[in-house]
Design an enzyme around this catalytic site. Structure first.
Site, PDB file in Angstrom:
ATOM      1  N   GLU A  13       0.837  -1.198   0.000  1.00  0.00           N
ATOM      2  CA  GLU A  13       0.000   0.000   0.000  1.00  0.00           C
ATOM      3  C   GLU A  13       0.872   1.247   0.000  1.00  0.00           C
ATOM      4  O   GLU A  13       1.897   1.291   0.682  1.00  0.00           O
ATOM      5  CB  GLU A  13      -0.900  -0.008   1.245  1.00  0.00           C
ATOM      6  CG  GLU A  13      -1.947   1.090   1.287  1.00  0.00           C
ATOM      7  CD  GLU A  13      -2.900   0.917   2.459  1.00  0.00           C
ATOM      8  OE1 GLU A  13      -3.319   1.948   3.019  1.00  0.00           O
ATOM      9  OE2 GLU A  13      -3.215  -0.237   2.829  1.00  0.00           O
ATOM     10  N   ASP A  56       0.252   5.350   0.596  1.00  0.00           N
ATOM     11  CA  ASP A  56      -0.783   6.248   1.111  1.00  0.00           C
ATOM     12  C   ASP A  56      -0.409   7.717   1.060  1.00  0.00           C
ATOM     13  O   ASP A  56       0.680   8.099   1.493  1.00  0.00           O
ATOM     14  CB  ASP A  56      -1.057   5.956   2.602  1.00  0.00           C
ATOM     15  CG  ASP A  56      -1.650   4.593   2.853  1.00  0.00           C
ATOM     16  OD1 ASP A  56      -2.274   4.039   1.930  1.00  0.00           O
ATOM     17  OD2 ASP A  56      -1.490   4.079   3.977  1.00  0.00           O
ATOM     18  N   GLU A  96      -2.401  10.628   3.060  1.00  0.00           N
ATOM     19  CA  GLU A  96      -3.494  10.903   3.984  1.00  0.00           C
ATOM     20  C   GLU A  96      -3.415  12.366   4.392  1.00  0.00           C
ATOM     21  O   GLU A  96      -2.396  12.811   4.928  1.00  0.00           O
ATOM     22  CB  GLU A  96      -3.414  10.002   5.221  1.00  0.00           C
ATOM     23  CG  GLU A  96      -3.669   8.538   4.896  1.00  0.00           C
ATOM     24  CD  GLU A  96      -3.518   7.644   6.103  1.00  0.00           C
ATOM     25  OE1 GLU A  96      -4.424   6.818   6.339  1.00  0.00           O
ATOM     26  OE2 GLU A  96      -2.503   7.755   6.826  1.00  0.00           O
ATOM     27  N   GLN A 119       0.227  13.092   5.506  1.00  0.00           N
ATOM     28  CA  GLN A 119       0.954  11.914   5.991  1.00  0.00           C
ATOM     29  C   GLN A 119       1.083  10.918   4.852  1.00  0.00           C
ATOM     30  O   GLN A 119       0.096  10.596   4.198  1.00  0.00           O
ATOM     31  CB  GLN A 119       0.212  11.271   7.160  1.00  0.00           C
ATOM     32  CG  GLN A 119       0.846   9.974   7.645  1.00  0.00           C
ATOM     33  CD  GLN A 119       0.232   9.489   8.944  1.00  0.00           C
ATOM     34  OE1 GLN A 119       0.510  10.023  10.009  1.00  0.00           O
ATOM     35  NE2 GLN A 119      -0.618   8.478   8.861  1.00  0.00           N
ATOM     36  N   THR A 120       2.296  10.448   4.611  1.00  0.00           N
ATOM     37  CA  THR A 120       2.504   9.372   3.646  1.00  0.00           C
ATOM     38  C   THR A 120       2.929   8.127   4.409  1.00  0.00           C
ATOM     39  O   THR A 120       3.512   8.203   5.490  1.00  0.00           O
ATOM     40  CB  THR A 120       3.568   9.729   2.595  1.00  0.00           C
ATOM     41  OG1 THR A 120       4.814  10.029   3.253  1.00  0.00           O
ATOM     42  CG2 THR A 120       3.129  10.918   1.755  1.00  0.00           C
ATOM     43  N   ASN A 170       3.821   1.279   9.331  1.00  0.00           N
ATOM     44  CA  ASN A 170       4.633   1.986  10.342  1.00  0.00           C
ATOM     45  C   ASN A 170       5.791   2.754   9.724  1.00  0.00           C
ATOM     46  O   ASN A 170       6.859   2.873  10.320  1.00  0.00           O
ATOM     47  CB  ASN A 170       5.161   1.016  11.402  1.00  0.00           C
ATOM     48  CG  ASN A 170       4.049   0.316  12.153  1.00  0.00           C
ATOM     49  OD1 ASN A 170       3.025   0.929  12.448  1.00  0.00           O
ATOM     50  ND2 ASN A 170       4.229  -0.962  12.442  1.00  0.00           N
ATOM     51  N   ARG A 171       5.555   3.290   8.525  1.00  0.00           N
ATOM     52  CA  ARG A 171       6.603   4.072   7.847  1.00  0.00           C
ATOM     53  C   ARG A 171       6.082   5.495   7.567  1.00  0.00           C
ATOM     54  O   ARG A 171       6.231   6.021   6.476  1.00  0.00           O
ATOM     55  CB  ARG A 171       7.022   3.395   6.545  1.00  0.00           C
ATOM     56  CG  ARG A 171       7.645   2.012   6.721  1.00  0.00           C
ATOM     57  CD  ARG A 171       8.060   1.416   5.380  1.00  0.00           C
ATOM     58  NE  ARG A 171       8.719   0.137   5.522  1.00  0.00           N
ATOM     59  CZ  ARG A 171       8.087  -1.055   5.527  1.00  0.00           C
ATOM     60  NH1 ARG A 171       6.762  -1.091   5.399  1.00  0.00           N
ATOM     61  NH2 ARG A 171       8.773  -2.171   5.657  1.00  0.00           N
ATOM     62  N   GLU A 172       5.505   6.116   8.571  1.00  0.00           N
ATOM     63  CA  GLU A 172       4.868   7.410   8.366  1.00  0.00           C
ATOM     64  C   GLU A 172       5.876   8.544   8.258  1.00  0.00           C
ATOM     65  O   GLU A 172       6.861   8.594   8.986  1.00  0.00           O
ATOM     66  CB  GLU A 172       3.910   7.728   9.530  1.00  0.00           C
ATOM     67  CG  GLU A 172       2.764   6.754   9.687  1.00  0.00           C
ATOM     68  CD  GLU A 172       3.079   5.604  10.627  1.00  0.00           C
ATOM     69  OE1 GLU A 172       4.276   5.413  10.975  1.00  0.00           O
ATOM     70  OE2 GLU A 172       2.136   4.895  11.029  1.00  0.00           O
ATOM     71  N   ASP A 191     -10.110  10.130  16.488  1.00  0.00           N
ATOM     72  CA  ASP A 191      -9.381   9.492  17.576  1.00  0.00           C
ATOM     73  C   ASP A 191      -7.865   9.658  17.433  1.00  0.00           C
ATOM     74  O   ASP A 191      -7.129   9.407  18.379  1.00  0.00           O
ATOM     75  CB  ASP A 191      -9.743   8.002  17.673  1.00  0.00           C
ATOM     76  CG  ASP A 191      -9.503   7.244  16.378  1.00  0.00           C
ATOM     77  OD1 ASP A 191      -9.587   7.873  15.296  1.00  0.00           O
ATOM     78  OD2 ASP A 191      -9.231   6.032  16.439  1.00  0.00           O
ATOM     79  N   TRP A 192      -7.410  10.117  16.228  1.00  0.00           N
ATOM     80  CA  TRP A 192      -5.960  10.274  16.041  1.00  0.00           C
ATOM     81  C   TRP A 192      -5.556  11.371  15.071  1.00  0.00           C
ATOM     82  O   TRP A 192      -4.418  11.856  15.106  1.00  0.00           O
ATOM     83  CB  TRP A 192      -5.329   8.963  15.562  1.00  0.00           C
ATOM     84  CG  TRP A 192      -5.772   8.545  14.171  1.00  0.00           C
ATOM     85  CD1 TRP A 192      -6.855   7.808  13.847  1.00  0.00           C
ATOM     86  CD2 TRP A 192      -5.140   8.860  12.912  1.00  0.00           C
ATOM     87  NE1 TRP A 192      -6.956   7.632  12.488  1.00  0.00           N
ATOM     88  CE2 TRP A 192      -5.913   8.264  11.896  1.00  0.00           C
ATOM     89  CE3 TRP A 192      -3.999   9.587  12.563  1.00  0.00           C
ATOM     90  CZ2 TRP A 192      -5.580   8.368  10.553  1.00  0.00           C
ATOM     91  CZ3 TRP A 192      -3.662   9.692  11.207  1.00  0.00           C
ATOM     92  CH2 TRP A 192      -4.454   9.088  10.222  1.00  0.00           C
ATOM     93  N   GLY A 214      -3.081  14.375  17.415  1.00  0.00           N
ATOM     94  CA  GLY A 214      -3.075  13.100  18.114  1.00  0.00           C
ATOM     95  C   GLY A 214      -4.408  12.700  18.707  1.00  0.00           C
ATOM     96  O   GLY A 214      -4.479  11.865  19.616  1.00  0.00           O
TER      97      GLY A 214
END
Length: 292
Positions: A98, A100, A102, A115-116, A125-127, A191-192, A196
Protein backbone atom coordinates in the site's frame (compact mmCIF):
# COMPACT_ATOMS: atom_id res chain seq x y z
CA UNK A 1 19.49 20.65 -36.72
CA UNK A 2 21.39 19.88 -33.52
CA UNK A 3 19.29 22.42 -31.65
CA UNK A 4 16.09 20.89 -32.97
CA UNK A 5 17.30 17.46 -31.92
CA UNK A 6 18.18 18.75 -28.48
CA UNK A 7 14.78 20.38 -28.10
CA UNK A 8 13.04 17.19 -29.18
CA UNK A 9 15.10 15.18 -26.69
CA UNK A 10 14.20 17.61 -23.89
CA UNK A 11 10.54 17.42 -24.81
CA UNK A 12 10.69 13.62 -24.88
CA UNK A 13 12.31 13.58 -21.45
CA UNK A 14 9.57 15.85 -20.13
CA UNK A 15 6.91 13.57 -21.55
CA UNK A 16 8.53 10.58 -19.87
CA UNK A 17 9.05 12.29 -16.53
CA UNK A 18 5.65 13.89 -16.20
CA UNK A 19 3.53 11.46 -18.17
CA UNK A 20 1.66 13.83 -20.47
CA UNK A 21 -1.48 11.73 -20.62
CA UNK A 22 -4.85 13.41 -20.86
CA UNK A 23 -7.15 13.01 -17.89
CA UNK A 24 -10.12 10.68 -18.11
CA UNK A 25 -13.68 11.03 -16.90
CA UNK A 26 -14.23 9.67 -13.41
CA UNK A 27 -16.51 6.84 -14.48
CA UNK A 28 -14.07 5.63 -17.13
CA UNK A 29 -11.56 4.67 -14.45
CA UNK A 30 -13.34 4.69 -11.10
CA UNK A 31 -16.55 3.79 -9.30
CA UNK A 32 -17.97 4.59 -5.86
CA UNK A 33 -17.40 1.68 -3.52
CA UNK A 34 -19.26 2.89 -0.46
CA UNK A 35 -21.87 5.52 0.37
CA UNK A 36 -22.95 6.27 -3.18
CA UNK A 37 -25.43 8.81 -1.80
CA UNK A 38 -22.47 10.85 -0.51
CA UNK A 39 -21.24 11.59 -4.06
CA UNK A 40 -22.18 14.51 -6.27
CA UNK A 41 -21.17 15.02 -9.90
CA UNK A 42 -20.77 18.44 -11.48
CA UNK A 43 -19.51 17.89 -15.01
CA UNK A 44 -15.89 16.74 -14.72
CA UNK A 45 -15.95 17.44 -10.99
CA UNK A 46 -16.64 14.75 -8.38
CA UNK A 47 -17.33 15.56 -4.73
CA UNK A 48 -17.40 13.23 -1.74
CA UNK A 49 -18.81 14.26 1.59
CA UNK A 50 -18.44 13.19 5.19
CA UNK A 51 -21.26 13.77 7.65
CA UNK A 52 -22.21 12.20 10.96
CA UNK A 53 -23.90 9.34 9.08
CA UNK A 54 -21.08 8.23 6.81
CA UNK A 55 -17.95 9.00 4.88
CA UNK A 56 -17.45 7.88 1.28
CA UNK A 57 -14.93 6.24 -1.02
CA UNK A 58 -14.18 5.32 -4.62
CA UNK A 59 -11.99 2.69 -6.22
CA UNK A 60 -10.50 2.05 -9.64
CA UNK A 61 -12.31 -0.43 -11.85
CA UNK A 62 -8.99 -2.11 -12.70
CA UNK A 63 -5.79 -3.02 -10.90
CA UNK A 64 -2.34 -2.04 -12.07
CA UNK A 65 1.30 -2.95 -11.72
CA UNK A 66 3.80 -0.13 -12.20
CA UNK A 67 3.15 3.28 -13.73
CA UNK A 68 1.86 6.59 -12.45
CA UNK A 69 -1.50 7.61 -11.03
CA UNK A 70 -2.59 11.20 -10.47
CA UNK A 71 -5.66 12.96 -9.18
CA UNK A 72 -6.31 16.63 -8.52
CA UNK A 73 -7.92 17.28 -5.14
CA UNK A 74 -9.31 20.33 -3.40
CA UNK A 75 -9.42 19.49 0.29
CA UNK A 76 -12.09 20.24 2.89
CA UNK A 77 -12.31 23.96 3.62
CA UNK A 78 -12.58 25.61 7.03
CA UNK A 79 -12.54 23.59 10.24
CA UNK A 80 -11.78 20.05 9.06
CA UNK A 81 -10.37 18.77 12.37
CA UNK A 82 -10.85 15.05 12.87
CA UNK A 83 -11.32 14.27 9.17
CA UNK A 84 -9.00 12.36 6.88
CA UNK A 85 -9.06 12.50 3.09
CA UNK A 86 -6.96 9.72 1.57
CA UNK A 87 -5.61 8.95 -1.90
CA UNK A 88 -3.79 5.65 -2.11
CA UNK A 89 -2.90 2.46 -3.96
CA UNK A 90 -3.34 -0.92 -2.36
CA UNK A 91 -3.31 -4.62 -3.17
CA UNK A 92 -5.51 -7.19 -1.43
CA UNK A 93 -4.99 -9.60 1.42
CA UNK A 94 -3.17 -9.66 4.77
CA UNK A 95 0.25 -9.41 3.08
CA UNK A 96 -0.83 -6.45 0.98
CA UNK A 97 1.26 -3.56 -0.36
CA UNK A 98 0.00 0.00 0.00
CA UNK A 99 1.13 3.56 -0.82
CA UNK A 100 -0.78 6.25 1.11
CA UNK A 101 -1.44 9.95 0.91
CA UNK A 102 -3.49 10.90 3.98
CA UNK A 103 -4.54 14.52 4.42
CA UNK A 104 -5.16 15.19 8.10
CA UNK A 105 -7.80 17.80 8.84
CA UNK A 106 -7.16 20.82 11.02
CA UNK A 107 -8.79 23.63 12.90
CA UNK A 108 -9.25 26.77 10.83
CA UNK A 109 -6.07 28.68 10.16
CA UNK A 110 -3.65 25.81 10.77
CA UNK A 111 -1.72 24.16 7.93
CA UNK A 112 -2.97 20.90 6.51
CA UNK A 113 -0.66 17.98 7.31
CA UNK A 114 0.01 15.33 4.66
CA UNK A 115 0.95 11.91 5.99
CA UNK A 116 2.50 9.37 3.65
CA UNK A 117 3.00 5.72 4.43
CA UNK A 118 4.30 2.61 2.68
CA UNK A 119 3.13 -0.92 3.48
CA UNK A 120 5.13 -3.91 2.29
CA UNK A 121 3.79 -7.43 2.85
CA UNK A 122 1.19 -6.09 5.27
CA UNK A 123 3.65 -4.08 7.38
CA UNK A 124 3.40 -0.29 7.53
CA UNK A 125 4.63 1.99 10.34
CA UNK A 126 6.60 4.07 7.85
CA UNK A 127 4.87 7.41 8.37
CA UNK A 128 6.25 10.74 7.27
CA UNK A 129 4.36 13.99 7.80
CA UNK A 130 4.80 17.39 6.23
CA UNK A 131 3.07 20.73 5.95
CA UNK A 132 2.19 21.77 2.42
CA UNK A 133 3.65 25.01 1.02
CA UNK A 134 0.22 26.18 -0.16
CA UNK A 135 -3.38 26.13 1.06
CA UNK A 136 -4.79 22.90 -0.44
CA UNK A 137 -8.39 23.97 0.28
CA UNK A 138 -8.38 26.98 -2.06
CA UNK A 139 -7.46 25.36 -5.36
CA UNK A 140 -6.96 21.97 -6.96
CA UNK A 141 -3.47 20.49 -6.71
CA UNK A 142 -2.17 17.27 -8.25
CA UNK A 143 -1.10 14.34 -6.12
CA UNK A 144 0.73 11.48 -7.82
CA UNK A 145 2.24 8.10 -7.07
CA UNK A 146 4.96 6.86 -9.42
CA UNK A 147 5.77 3.16 -9.03
CA UNK A 148 8.35 1.06 -10.83
CA UNK A 149 10.71 -1.77 -9.93
CA UNK A 150 13.31 0.64 -8.56
CA UNK A 151 11.36 3.17 -6.51
CA UNK A 152 8.04 4.54 -5.31
CA UNK A 153 7.81 8.34 -5.54
CA UNK A 154 5.12 10.52 -3.96
CA UNK A 155 4.68 13.82 -5.80
CA UNK A 156 2.72 17.01 -5.10
CA UNK A 157 2.32 19.21 -8.20
CA UNK A 158 5.21 17.14 -9.67
CA UNK A 159 7.48 17.97 -6.71
CA UNK A 160 8.73 14.77 -5.05
CA UNK A 161 7.99 14.69 -1.34
CA UNK A 162 9.07 11.13 -0.63
CA UNK A 163 11.01 8.30 -2.25
CA UNK A 164 10.90 4.65 -1.19
CA UNK A 165 13.81 2.94 -2.88
CA UNK A 166 14.18 -0.74 -3.79
CA UNK A 167 16.74 -2.15 -1.35
CA UNK A 168 16.25 -5.83 -2.11
CA UNK A 169 20.01 -6.17 -2.52
CA UNK A 170 20.16 -5.36 1.22
CA UNK A 171 17.62 -8.06 2.02
CA UNK A 172 14.73 -5.60 2.42
CA UNK A 173 11.44 -6.52 0.68
CA UNK A 174 10.15 -4.15 -2.00
CA UNK A 175 6.56 -4.00 -3.33
CA UNK A 176 6.74 -5.24 -6.91
CA UNK A 177 4.82 -8.50 -7.05
CA UNK A 178 1.16 -7.55 -6.47
CA UNK A 179 -1.21 -5.57 -8.66
CA UNK A 180 -2.82 -2.62 -6.89
CA UNK A 181 -6.08 -0.74 -7.07
CA UNK A 182 -6.34 3.05 -6.81
CA UNK A 183 -8.58 4.45 -4.09
CA UNK A 184 -9.73 7.58 -2.33
CA UNK A 185 -11.88 8.03 0.73
CA UNK A 186 -12.98 10.57 3.31
CA UNK A 187 -13.81 9.49 6.84
CA UNK A 188 -13.90 10.49 10.49
CA UNK A 189 -10.65 9.74 12.33
CA UNK A 190 -10.88 12.12 15.26
CA UNK A 191 -9.38 9.49 17.58
CA UNK A 192 -5.96 10.27 16.04
CA UNK A 193 -6.01 12.59 13.03
CA UNK A 194 -5.76 16.08 14.55
CA UNK A 195 -3.19 16.78 17.26
CA UNK A 196 -3.07 13.10 18.11
CA UNK A 197 -6.83 12.94 18.68
CA UNK A 198 -7.03 15.86 21.09
CA UNK A 199 -9.15 17.91 18.66
CA UNK A 200 -12.43 16.19 17.76
CA UNK A 201 -14.67 16.58 14.75
CA UNK A 202 -17.13 19.47 15.04
CA UNK A 203 -20.20 18.05 13.32
CA UNK A 204 -21.86 21.46 13.24
CA UNK A 205 -19.50 22.17 10.32
CA UNK A 206 -20.63 19.09 8.36
CA UNK A 207 -20.86 18.11 5.61
CA UNK A 208 -17.11 18.05 4.99
CA UNK A 209 -16.54 17.98 1.23
CA UNK A 210 -13.47 16.93 -0.79
CA UNK A 211 -13.50 17.73 -4.53
CA UNK A 212 -11.77 15.79 -7.32
CA UNK A 213 -10.91 16.25 -10.98
CA UNK A 214 -8.08 15.43 -13.40
CA UNK A 215 -8.05 11.63 -13.09
CA UNK A 216 -5.00 10.13 -14.81
CA UNK A 217 -3.84 6.51 -14.73
CA UNK A 218 -0.80 5.82 -16.91
CA UNK A 219 -0.01 2.31 -15.73
CA UNK A 220 -0.03 -1.35 -16.74
CA UNK A 221 -3.52 -2.76 -16.35
CA UNK A 222 -3.70 -6.26 -14.87
CA UNK A 223 -6.51 -8.67 -15.79
CA UNK A 224 -8.13 -10.26 -12.75
CA UNK A 225 -7.67 -13.71 -14.28
CA UNK A 226 -3.88 -13.34 -14.61
CA UNK A 227 -1.52 -14.61 -11.91
CA UNK A 228 0.75 -12.22 -10.04
CA UNK A 229 3.83 -13.76 -11.63
CA UNK A 230 2.42 -13.34 -15.13
CA UNK A 231 1.33 -9.78 -14.37
CA UNK A 232 4.83 -8.91 -13.16
CA UNK A 233 6.26 -10.24 -16.42
CA UNK A 234 3.62 -8.57 -18.57
CA UNK A 235 4.10 -5.19 -16.87
CA UNK A 236 7.88 -5.17 -17.18
CA UNK A 237 9.75 -4.13 -20.29
CA UNK A 238 10.84 -6.81 -22.70
CA UNK A 239 12.19 -7.05 -26.24
CA UNK A 240 8.62 -6.72 -27.52
CA UNK A 241 7.41 -3.92 -25.27
CA UNK A 242 9.11 -0.95 -23.62
CA UNK A 243 7.41 0.85 -20.75
CA UNK A 244 8.41 4.43 -19.96
CA UNK A 245 8.66 3.69 -16.24
CA UNK A 246 11.44 1.16 -16.94
CA UNK A 247 13.63 3.69 -18.75
CA UNK A 248 17.01 4.16 -16.98
CA UNK A 249 16.24 7.79 -16.15
CA UNK A 250 13.22 6.64 -14.13
CA UNK A 251 15.29 4.48 -11.80
CA UNK A 252 16.11 7.43 -9.56
CA UNK A 253 15.30 11.11 -9.15
CA UNK A 254 16.86 13.64 -11.47
CA UNK A 255 19.28 16.14 -9.95
CA UNK A 256 16.55 18.80 -9.99
CA UNK A 257 14.08 16.45 -8.29
CA UNK A 258 16.69 15.54 -5.67
CA UNK A 259 17.11 19.22 -4.86
CA UNK A 260 13.32 19.62 -4.65
CA UNK A 261 13.09 16.70 -2.21
CA UNK A 262 15.85 18.15 -0.03
CA UNK A 263 13.98 21.46 0.03
CA UNK A 264 10.74 19.75 1.08
CA UNK A 265 12.47 17.82 3.85
CA UNK A 266 14.34 20.86 5.14
CA UNK A 267 11.39 23.24 5.12
CA UNK A 268 8.20 21.24 5.46
CA UNK A 269 8.76 17.84 7.08
CA UNK A 270 7.41 17.68 10.63
CA UNK A 271 7.72 13.95 11.34
CA UNK A 272 9.86 11.11 10.02
CA UNK A 273 9.51 7.61 11.44
CA UNK A 274 13.20 7.02 10.82
CA UNK A 275 14.04 9.64 13.44
CA UNK A 276 11.49 8.53 16.05
CA UNK A 277 13.78 6.88 18.60
CA UNK A 278 11.02 6.81 21.24
CA UNK A 279 8.91 4.64 18.97
CA UNK A 280 11.73 2.57 17.50
CA UNK A 281 14.51 1.61 19.92
CA UNK A 282 16.21 0.02 16.92
CA UNK A 283 16.18 2.14 13.77
CA UNK A 284 14.10 0.40 11.06
CA UNK A 285 16.47 -1.43 8.78
CA UNK A 286 15.57 0.49 5.60
CA UNK A 287 16.28 3.78 7.37
CA UNK A 288 19.94 2.83 7.62
CA UNK A 289 20.18 2.72 3.83
CA UNK A 290 17.35 4.84 2.53
CA UNK A 291 17.70 8.23 0.99
CA UNK A 292 14.06 9.12 1.58
Amino acid sequence: MALMGSAFFTFTIAMVMFGFVSSAKFDELFQPYWAMDHFTYEGELVKMKLDNYSGAGFSSKSKYMFGKVTVQIKLVEGDSAGTVTAFYMSSDGPKHHEFDFEFLGNTSGEPYIVQTNVYVNGVGNREQRLNLWFDPTKDFHSYSILWNQRQVVFLVDETPIRVHTNLEHKGIPFPKDQSMGVYSSIWNADDWATQGGRVKTDWSHAPFVASYQGFVVDACECPTTTTAVDNAKRCSSSAEKRYWWDEPMMSELSLHQSHQLLWVKANHMVYDYCEDTARFQVIPVECQHHRH
